[in-house]
Scaffold this active site. Sequence first.
Site, PDB file in Angstrom:
ATOM      1  N   ASN A 132     -10.813  -9.990  11.441  1.00 14.43           N
ATOM      2  CA  ASN A 132     -11.819 -10.936  11.916  1.00 14.43           C
ATOM      3  C   ASN A 132     -11.196 -12.085  12.711  1.00 14.43           C
ATOM      4  O   ASN A 132     -10.016 -12.368  12.583  1.00 14.43           O
ATOM      5  CB  ASN A 132     -12.568 -11.501  10.722  1.00 14.43           C
TER       6      ASN A 132
ATOM      7  N   GLY B 177      -1.991 -11.132   6.820  1.00 14.11           N
ATOM      8  CA  GLY B 177      -1.821 -12.554   6.566  1.00 14.11           C
ATOM      9  C   GLY B 177      -2.323 -13.419   7.689  1.00 14.11           C
ATOM     10  O   GLY B 177      -1.657 -13.595   8.696  1.00 14.11           O
TER      11      GLY B 177
ATOM     12  N   ASP C 157     -16.390 -12.838   8.138  1.00  8.89           N
ATOM     13  CA  ASP C 157     -15.208 -12.185   7.575  1.00  8.89           C
ATOM     14  C   ASP C 157     -15.416 -10.681   7.456  1.00  8.89           C
ATOM     15  O   ASP C 157     -14.841 -10.049   6.592  1.00  8.89           O
ATOM     16  CB  ASP C 157     -14.875 -12.782   6.200  1.00  8.89           C
TER      17      ASP C 157
ATOM     18  N   ARG D 248       0.804  -1.231   0.000  1.00 12.88           N
ATOM     19  CA  ARG D 248       0.000   0.000   0.000  1.00 12.88           C
ATOM     20  C   ARG D 248       0.831   1.272   0.000  1.00 12.88           C
ATOM     21  O   ARG D 248       0.270   2.351  -0.176  1.00 12.88           O
ATOM     22  CB  ARG D 248      -0.941   0.011   1.201  1.00 12.88           C
TER      23      ARG D 248
ATOM     24  N   ARG E  66     -16.749  -2.924   7.424  1.00 13.80           N
ATOM     25  CA  ARG E  66     -17.032  -3.942   6.417  1.00 13.80           C
ATOM     26  C   ARG E  66     -18.350  -4.668   6.704  1.00 13.80           C
ATOM     27  O   ARG E  66     -18.873  -5.363   5.854  1.00 13.80           O
ATOM     28  CB  ARG E  66     -15.870  -4.940   6.395  1.00 13.80           C
TER      29      ARG E  66
END
Lengths: 264, 507
Positions: B238, B169, B281, B109, B308
Amino acid sequence: MLWRRITFLQLAFGALGLFGQNANSRWWAWPANPDPQAAERGKSVFTAHCAGCHGAKATGTAKGPNLIRSRIVRKDVDGSATAALVRTGVPGKGMPPVPLADPEMKELVAFLQWTLQKYDRVSFGVPAETYPLERLLTGNAEAGKAFFSGAGGCTSCHSVTGDLAGIGRKYAPVFLQSRFLMPRATKPKTVTVTLPSGEKVSGELRTINNYDIVMKDSAGQTRTFDAQTTKAEVQDPLAGHIALLPKYTDAQVHNMFAYLWSLQ
Amino acid sequence: MTRFGVIAGFLAIVPLAQTQSPGEWPTLNGDYSSRRHSPLTQINKSNVGQLTQAWKFRPNAGVIKGTPLMVNGVLYLTVPDHVWAVDAATGRELWHFNRPSRGDRIANRGVAMYKKWIYFGTPDAFLVCLRADTGEKVWEAPMADVHFGYYMSLPPLVVKDKLIVGISGDAADVTGFLKAVDPVTGNVLWTWNSVPKWGEPGSETWPSAEALAHGGAMTWVQGSYDPDLNLIYWGTGNPHPVMNGAERPGANLYTCSIVAINADTGKLVWYFQPSPHDTYDRDATESVVLIDGVFRGRQRKMLAQASRNGYFFLLDRKTGEHLRTTPFGPQNWSLGLNRRGEPIPDPKKDPRPDGTLFLGSGTNWYTPAFNPATGLFYVNAAQGVWSLTYLSAGIEGEPEDHQGGREAPLGGGESSLLAIDYQTGGVRWKLGYGNAAGILTTASGLVFTANSGYLVGLDAENGKTLWKQNAGGPASNAPITYQLGGKQFVVVSVRDTLYAFVLPAKP
């Protein structure tokens, strides 16, 4: 196919954001993919010697630890540490030495690495075609039939002796469940564009967004219109299915599935 | 003139030693507030329609998801493993650094800058320090172990004399953290684990030490900082296994949370959990945007997140007190709000083996923006998306993998740019056909983003399109703006190319 629908909407939730779009550019921590055939052979080695304690998928049981999360396995890029441990066992922790010959040991390591990579690569994805029928078959086919010809209003477009004859054997069960809720369109969307002059032009919709409307008109010509200065009305052949989604309960979905699957 | 148009207190500790000139873009989101709001006004509502390409830079190294910094006339741009310094006036390459590595390369990013150094994260989870003038490597330090699927996609956040590092990750059921790193030596000064250790506060929201140790909560979108309060704000990812909540009964702190961390000590000061016990998620890693303004007649220091999970949250950022929770799209998984203002998940809508019909709305990593003049929070979001969700469990109900489930998308939703009134949480206007792109706003009342596959400049008041540019696709990073040599530039990437736009030279 269904995947084609997954554009921005699924990016919001990660389906392609993590998986499809970038699949080719992703590297993983392991330098090479294990040979799948060696891994397949290694699976029988694992099943014979290891699965009893470590579980069929190496995710562990009360008798033996999860190998997917094992520091030794994860860091063992060339397989030597795993091989050494398997040969000597872990005295005092209940793991006996397993004297495997070299080829078998290589296959075992290939299986472990393949399993581990498979585990890590799972992302937000669709269920596999092989998703078991028995997990899906929880509904009542009679109730599904009643919904089909009653509240669902399905008979206004469909017939179980016509277009849906034998539908239960056409698709893998898990796909049948998605497809009856949201089928693949068999006809294109159409659009009617009203020009500033008041003239109306209709055709098959190719693209629509805030700025462009592209259609194939009745003469087969591709035509582009400025969406900012025209008015567009889109007819979606799946509109009925979209409108039905908020009306389903989960039980009705499973009843409908049971009914449609019974149409073998 | 303030450099970022930010609250005055921010200026005292802007993380750069260089002489500050107005109109730079010195951090990933322009300043500490994550508002992505520029004070520049040369490009305005009446002339934005004339924007024209000044230059383009095509490093030929894949999709550019990195958002560049601009300091002292130099842009610093990344893709995984690569950093370029580019002349911000001409698009000419000044230097290029490449460090091949193994690990997840989904995105990089951008970089951070502190004094004369540039910092970036790598696919194998190293933090690398480069000389800003030459691109020469000064040091590198591992932040996590790549063998467990850790990687770094985001740059550090420079806070005083520390680099605040988040981590990406979660495929191997690992846990997240924030680290404060010494920018000179690379030494770790403190670590805050985004799930607690067994026995610590928060661990009572997990069933076991084992579940905790594999609980997730990555920190993979950059947070914000309030110098007055000395608090770092960050969103967390999450819990794991992602869709199999039966493995981890409880709220699962501090997953799907917004946390306030003391910048000096790394200690948690407060938390708010947008998605307690998430099974979909729906992480809460999205930008935490700092807003100073009026709420119910009172001036407050606030923080907003479009999450989200499809909810817009407004909190008091001093205390974490909840001020506003408003859904920005339909959903069928929430039973309402708890006393803290957090959505209560309906257990009946958890993924099940026979499939659950799920309706959700939400957004993701692409950065939102806030314009203090309009009071509007701009976010590209999806509304009303249907799917069937499946619990994929073994014979004993155990998760078959870290995902713990599958999702068959059904469709039915729409994607739009939403302009949310921060005070009410209501959508004041929306522009359909939104793209998964970052957003920029300016003091001249403009919003830059991508829509309908075009780069666009919109009227921040009403969303009216004032400029659009077909660059072959939507933006793949977030637009930035800066002023150099008397000219205001708007810079944004589309696929593998970075484009700069300016007003045409006066005849």
